[in-house]
Design a protein around this motif. Structure first.
Motif, PDB file in Angstrom:
ATOM      1  N   ILE A  61      -0.949 -14.741  29.536  1.00 27.98           N
ATOM      2  CA  ILE A  61      -0.122 -14.484  29.723  1.00 27.98           C
ATOM      3  C   ILE A  61      -0.280 -13.088  29.834  1.00 27.98           C
ATOM      4  N   ILE A  62       0.201 -13.097  28.041  1.00 32.03           N
ATOM      5  CA  ILE A  62       0.672 -11.589  27.599  1.00 32.03           C
ATOM      6  C   ILE A  62      -1.378 -10.720  27.254  1.00 32.03           C
ATOM      7  N   ALA A  63      -1.825 -11.105  27.024  1.00 34.49           N
ATOM      8  CA  ALA A  63      -3.035 -10.739  26.726  1.00 34.49           C
ATOM      9  C   ALA A  63      -3.182 -10.306  27.785  1.00 34.49           C
ATOM     10  N   ASP A  64      -3.905 -11.399  28.979  1.00 34.34           N
ATOM     11  CA  ASP A  64      -3.772 -10.472  30.209  1.00 34.34           C
ATOM     12  C   ASP A  64      -3.682  -9.227  30.733  1.00 34.34           C
ATOM     13  N   SER A  65      -1.689  -9.592  30.612  1.00 36.82           N
ATOM     14  CA  SER A  65      -0.940  -8.500  31.407  1.00 36.82           C
ATOM     15  C   SER A  65      -1.073  -7.484  30.543  1.00 36.82           C
ATOM     16  N   PHE A  66      -0.395  -7.279  29.070  1.00 36.65           N
ATOM     17  CA  PHE A  66      -0.255  -6.144  28.828  1.00 36.65           C
ATOM     18  C   PHE A  66      -0.251  -5.901  27.081  1.00 36.65           C
ATOM     19  N   LEU A  67      -0.489  -7.146  26.430  1.00 36.43           N
ATOM     20  CA  LEU A  67      -1.628  -6.343  24.718  1.00 36.43           C
ATOM     21  C   LEU A  67      -2.649  -6.473  24.465  1.00 36.43           C
ATOM     22  N   GLY A  68      -3.952  -7.894  25.304  1.00 38.99           N
ATOM     23  CA  GLY A  68      -5.222  -7.657  25.758  1.00 38.99           C
ATOM     24  C   GLY A  68      -5.030  -8.869  24.298  1.00 38.99           C
ATOM     25  N   SER A  69      -6.493  -9.180  24.043  1.00 39.05           N
ATOM     26  CA  SER A  69      -6.199 -10.406  23.293  1.00 39.05           C
ATOM     27  C   SER A  69      -6.356  -9.896  21.599  1.00 39.05           C
ATOM     28  N   PHE A  70      -7.245  -9.065  21.747  1.00 40.09           N
ATOM     29  CA  PHE A  70      -7.030  -8.493  19.796  1.00 40.09           C
ATOM     30  C   PHE A  70      -6.042  -8.126  19.638  1.00 40.09           C
ATOM     31  N   GLN A  71      -5.225  -8.302  20.712  1.00 41.28           N
ATOM     32  CA  GLN A  71      -3.527  -7.767  19.689  1.00 41.28           C
ATOM     33  C   GLN A  71      -2.628  -9.147  19.687  1.00 41.28           C
ATOM     34  N   VAL A  72      -2.731  -9.794  21.062  1.00 40.71           N
ATOM     35  CA  VAL A  72      -2.292 -11.344  20.917  1.00 40.71           C
ATOM     36  C   VAL A  72      -2.996 -11.943  19.617  1.00 40.71           C
ATOM     37  N   THR A  73      -4.048 -12.161  19.017  1.00 38.13           N
ATOM     38  CA  THR A  73      -4.203 -13.363  18.331  1.00 38.13           C
ATOM     39  C   THR A  73      -3.681 -12.435  16.767  1.00 38.13           C
ATOM     40  N   ALA A  74      -4.109 -10.629  16.682  1.00 40.81           N
ATOM     41  CA  ALA A  74      -3.684 -10.055  15.448  1.00 40.81           C
ATOM     42  C   ALA A  74      -1.997 -10.745  15.154  1.00 40.81           C
ATOM     43  N   ILE A  75      -0.826 -10.111  16.114  1.00 38.73           N
ATOM     44  CA  ILE A  75       0.177 -10.451  15.956  1.00 38.73           C
ATOM     45  C   ILE A  75       0.646 -12.287  15.599  1.00 38.73           C
ATOM     46  N   SER A  76      -0.144 -13.035  16.427  1.00 39.60           N
ATOM     47  CA  SER A  76       0.352 -14.481  16.365  1.00 39.60           C
ATOM     48  C   SER A  76      -0.108 -15.132  14.947  1.00 39.60           C
ATOM     49  N   SER A  77      -1.709 -14.658  14.778  1.00 41.36           N
ATOM     50  CA  SER A  77      -1.781 -14.625  13.357  1.00 41.36           C
ATOM     51  C   SER A  77      -0.719 -14.551  11.903  1.00 41.36           C
ATOM     52  N   PHE A  78      -0.079 -13.418  12.080  1.00 45.21           N
ATOM     53  CA  PHE A  78       0.735 -12.939  11.064  1.00 45.21           C
ATOM     54  C   PHE A  78       2.053 -13.857  11.704  1.00 45.21           C
ATOM     55  N   ILE A  79       2.620 -14.076  12.136  1.00 47.98           N
ATOM     56  CA  ILE A  79       3.682 -14.797  12.563  1.00 47.98           C
ATOM     57  C   ILE A  79       3.040 -16.404  12.037  1.00 47.98           C
ATOM     58  N   SER A  80       1.614 -17.025  12.376  1.00 48.11           N
ATOM     59  CA  SER A  80       2.212 -18.007  11.397  1.00 48.11           C
ATOM     60  C   SER A  80       2.176 -17.737   9.889  1.00 48.11           C
ATOM     61  N   LEU A  81       1.571 -16.819   9.367  1.00 47.83           N
ATOM     62  CA  LEU A  81       2.189 -16.782   7.935  1.00 47.83           C
ATOM     63  C   LEU A  81       3.202 -16.601   7.438  1.00 47.83           C
ATOM     64  N   LEU A  82       3.995 -16.510   8.377  1.00 51.01           N
ATOM     65  CA  LEU A  82       5.491 -16.428   8.031  1.00 51.01           C
ATOM     66  C   LEU A  82       5.653 -17.714   8.299  1.00 51.01           C
TER      67      LEU A  82
END
Length: 550
Positions: free
Chosen positions: A70-91
């Motif tokens: 929903i965030i990817a389609d509506s606001f940020l796009g697939s690239f941004q969501v993937t990058a942010i999610s990968s960083f969160i998983s690092l934490l």
């Protein structure tokens, strides 16, 4: 499409996406596959309770992709969501490393089955659950968003279909490596080292993903599509007394040429929704734009909602298709813990690695089906095996796997009874773990049919503006299935004595027979849904070069 878009994308991007996906799954499955064992051995959690916790975690991981979509389609796009999610998983991985490394963050160790094991403190539980939640959020937000991003790089429907097959193949192969090599490190060397390897894989995945940024074809977010769907419902209700018209010019079209390809009478299902697109006085400004968006929608928006509604019955049938697999995946680990896992005199198979059998089977058959079985079927019959047929075959095979599971568990319980081990928690049954392999192989075959089939079906049939949500629909149904499996197991625990803390004194075979019956009924429901879906004359996408028909 703008020129800037056409110059990007293509097969070159898939190398970066495959590398990213491999690292994400190596990291994610490296801790997830061994979670039950970690909870039992390091946090003194009972085996059935650990299975329930693992099911909840699996559910979260598979529900979060819909939020990411929903965030990817509506606001940020697939690239941004993937990058942010990968960083969160690092934490999340950093926190998991700390729980494994610091003795103050876990209870004192004890023998499995001992009645003197100390439970974790509230603070230890908080840190543990925080680390699992953060790691789960990162994994859940990136996996299926990568699927959408990868499919968006290709133009032909046949190429997209092949991509989804190899997407699941990459997921499975990466999971196999993590479920063997990384799980072995965790069990034999140390949990901290295993989780550090997961962190390194996640870090490399993020670096590879960012390195391919200049090659990706990134679709721009188009605002909240769910708001648009809700507007259709509200507008149709507000105009419920307006008489429908058969004239195309009485309806609002987003594009002037749409009336040539989307006649009002083309689809009579949920025809009352057409009222949302009927033009009435005051609905349109002088410039031709919508003046009252909650009273008038375009006919395209109406069709988007209608498409989603049509797919809901088929989608819902997937919940109890995956529920038995969710139960099997967690309980098989607890079964393996009580069985002889020796390979030779010196090597002992980690219990969590038993799930690798499903992944190996699924990977092998996905590749076999894509390269040999499906093309051969099309040559022999003149028609491809449709996506709905593939999903239906998956239903049947999963039911068969549950029947095999019931018979194998009956054999295990008989061995326990013959050796009088029922009252000994943690006792090892003199029965090789290989007995679990047939049911797991069959599950893998079923997964090879229905997972790529479902993903491709939703991707092709959903509106283009909801593509990320389309691929996340499979993840959503998996997440719901894990929660259903948790609730079902808990219900059976309360109503019967089949699932005690010591599974050697239980009746898991009865649970599997219940799943066989429920799966057979669910398959009948799917057949009805699939028949109605095909009868609605849904537009089919055909690859003109290959004759591929979905």
């Amino acid at each position: 499409m703008p020129d800037s878009m056409t110059k990007k994308g293509g097969f070159i991007t898939l190398f970066f996406i495959a590398g990213t996906l491999s690292g994400v799954m190596l990291s994610g499955f490296g801790w997830l596959a061994n979670l039950i064992v970690y909870l039992v051995q390091e946090f003194n959690v009972e085996s059935i309770n650990a299975s329930q916790i693992a099911n909840v975690v699996h559910g979260c991981i598979n529900l979060l992709p819909i939020l990411g979509a929903i965030i990817a389609d509506s606001f940020l796009g697939s690239f941004q969501v993937t990058a942010i999610s990968s960083f969160i998983s690092l934490l999340g991985m950093i926190l998991l490393i700390l729980t494994a490394k610091l003795s103050s963050l876990k209870p004192p160790p004890c023998e499995i089955g001992s009645s003197f094991c100390r439970a974790p403190s509230k603070l230890q539980y908080v840190i543990l659950y925080l680390s699992i939640t953060t790691a789960s959020a990162g994994l859940g937000g990136s996996r299926y968003t990568l699927a959408t991003l990868g499919a968006n790089q290709l133009d032909k429907p046949k190429d997209k279909e092949t991509f989804f097959n190899w997407f699941f193949f990459t997921v499975n192969v990466s999971s196999i490596i993590s479920s063997t090599a990384i799980v072995y490190v965790e069990d034999i060397i140390s949990w901290a080292l295993g989780y550090t390897i997961c962190f390194a894989a996640n870090f490399i995945a993020l670096a590879v993903f960012l390195a391919g940024q200049r090659f990706y074809r990134c679709d721009k977010p188009q605002g909240s599509q769910f708001t648009g769907l809700l507007r259709v419902v509200v507008a149709a209700v507000r105009k419920r007394k307006v008489a429908l018209s058969s004239r195309s010019e009485d309806y609002y079209h987003e594009h002037c040429e749409t009336s040539k390809v989307m006649p009002v009478t083309a689809n009579r299902w949920f025809r009352f929704l057409n009222r949302a697109a009927m033009k009435t006085e005051g609905d349109i400004d002088s410039d031709g734009l919508i003046a009252r968006p909650w009273k008038l929608c375009s006919l395209e928006q109406v069709e988007n909602l209608r498409t989603v509604i049509r797919l809901v019955p088929i989608w819902s049938s997937g919940i109890f298709l995956i529920t038995p697999v969710a139960i099997q995946s967690s309980i098989a680990v607890t079964q393996a813990l009580s069985m002889d896992r020796h390979l030779g005199s010196n090597f002992k198979i980690p219990a969590a690695s038993i799930i690798v059998v499903i992944l190996v089977s699924s990977s092998f058959f996905v590749a076999l089906f894509d390269r040999f079985v499906f093309p051969t079927w099309q040559k022999l019959t003149g028609r491809p095996l449709t996506l709905l047929q593939r999903i239906g075959i998956g239903h049947v095979i999963i039911v068969i796997s549950m029947a095999i599971s019931a018979m194998v568990e009956s054999k295990r319980l008989k061995t326990i009874h013959d050796n009088k081990l029922e009252a000994l928690p943690g006792a090892i049954v003199p029965m090789p773990v290989w007995w679990l392999f047939p049911q797991l192989v069959v599950i893998g075959i079923g997964d090879a049919f229905h997972f790529p089939g479902q993903t491709a079906l939703y991707y092709h049939e959903f509106p283009a503006s909801l593509r990320s949500i389309a691929t996340a629909m499979v993840s959503l149904v998996v997440g719901i299935a894990f929660y259903v499996s948790t609730a079902l197991v808990e219900l059976i625990r309360k109503l019967t004595g089949w699932l005690p803390g010591n599974i050697n004194s239980g009746r898991l075979d009865n649970l599997y027979w219940i799943l066989v019956t429920a799966g057979a009924l669910n398959f009948m429901y799917f057949l009805v849904c699939a028949k109605l879906y095909k009868c609605r004359n849904i537009e089919k996408e055909v690859d003109a070069n290959s004759g591929f028909d979905i």
